[in-house]
Write an enzyme that holds these catalytic residues in place. Structure first.
Site, mmCIF file in Angstrom:
data_model
loop_
_atom_site.group_PDB
_atom_site.id
_atom_site.type_symbol
_atom_site.label_atom_id
_atom_site.label_comp_id
_atom_site.label_asym_id
_atom_site.label_seq_id
_atom_site.Cartn_x
_atom_site.Cartn_y
_atom_site.Cartn_z
ATOM 1 N N TYR A 1 -1.167 -18.998 -76.602
ATOM 2 C CA TYR A 1 -1.524 -20.415 -76.691
ATOM 3 C C TYR A 1 -2.309 -20.629 -77.971
ATOM 4 O O TYR A 1 -3.486 -20.314 -78.054
ATOM 5 C CB TYR A 1 -2.320 -20.818 -75.470
ATOM 6 C CG TYR A 1 -2.627 -22.291 -75.334
ATOM 7 C CD1 TYR A 1 -1.997 -23.251 -76.108
ATOM 8 C CD2 TYR A 1 -3.552 -22.726 -74.408
ATOM 9 C CE1 TYR A 1 -2.272 -24.609 -75.959
ATOM 10 C CE2 TYR A 1 -3.844 -24.067 -74.242
ATOM 11 C CZ TYR A 1 -3.199 -24.998 -75.021
ATOM 12 O OH TYR A 1 -3.480 -26.329 -74.866
ATOM 13 N N LYS B 1 3.103 -20.983 -77.672
ATOM 14 C CA LYS B 1 2.936 -22.425 -77.488
ATOM 15 C C LYS B 1 2.106 -22.917 -78.668
ATOM 16 O O LYS B 1 0.916 -22.642 -78.766
ATOM 17 C CB LYS B 1 2.215 -22.710 -76.164
ATOM 18 C CG LYS B 1 1.930 -24.165 -75.918
ATOM 19 C CD LYS B 1 1.152 -24.344 -74.619
ATOM 20 C CE LYS B 1 0.797 -25.805 -74.430
ATOM 21 N NZ LYS B 1 -0.042 -26.006 -73.243
#
Length: 131
Positions: free
Chosen positions: A46, A74
């Site tokens: 992330y 992500k």
């Protein structure tokens, strides 16, 4: 993460580089690779520099993508006009099959048109029918 997997049926772990002090790329690599190896779950990187104040460079993503259990990133979509080149840079550094996705509902269309593998949406999680 094992608790989440055992008790809640987690299929993957979403991991951010969060710390009270600035992190080096080597520290982040060691943390992520250790979690990936010990958790038994696929790991989603992330990249959330707005919150964590750490940004994953293409070189670090390349290193992480070689750790078998780290399979997805992500990315943020702060600058819609930069997504296409950002995605191309990441594609050159990761193996085939490594998934590259973007969050940020306001630039989701640009990310998907540019060739992102997926869109991570807060809006769709909250209002799936509308999204």
């Amino acid at each position: 993460m094992r608790f989440a997997q055992d008790a809640k049926g987690a299929a993957a772990g979403l991991l951010a580089a969060a710390s009270y002090t600035p992190l080096t790329e080597d520290e982040v690599f060691e943390h992520f690779s250790t979690v990936a190896c010990e958790s038994g779950l696929p790991i989603v990187v992330y990249d959330n520099p707005g919150t964590t104040h750490f940004h994953f460079t293409p070189a670090l993503i390349s290193r992480l993508a070689k750790v078998g259990a780290i399979v997805i990133i992500k990315n943020p979509t702060d600058k819609g006009d930069a997504i296409k080149s950002h995605l191309a840079d990441q594609r050159r550094t990761v193996p085939e099959g490594f998934s590259i996705g973007y969050s940020g509902d306001w630039n989701a269309a640009e990310a998907m048109i540019a060739g992102a593998d997926t869109w991570y949406s807060v809006l769709a999680a909250s209002c799936p029918r509308s999204a």
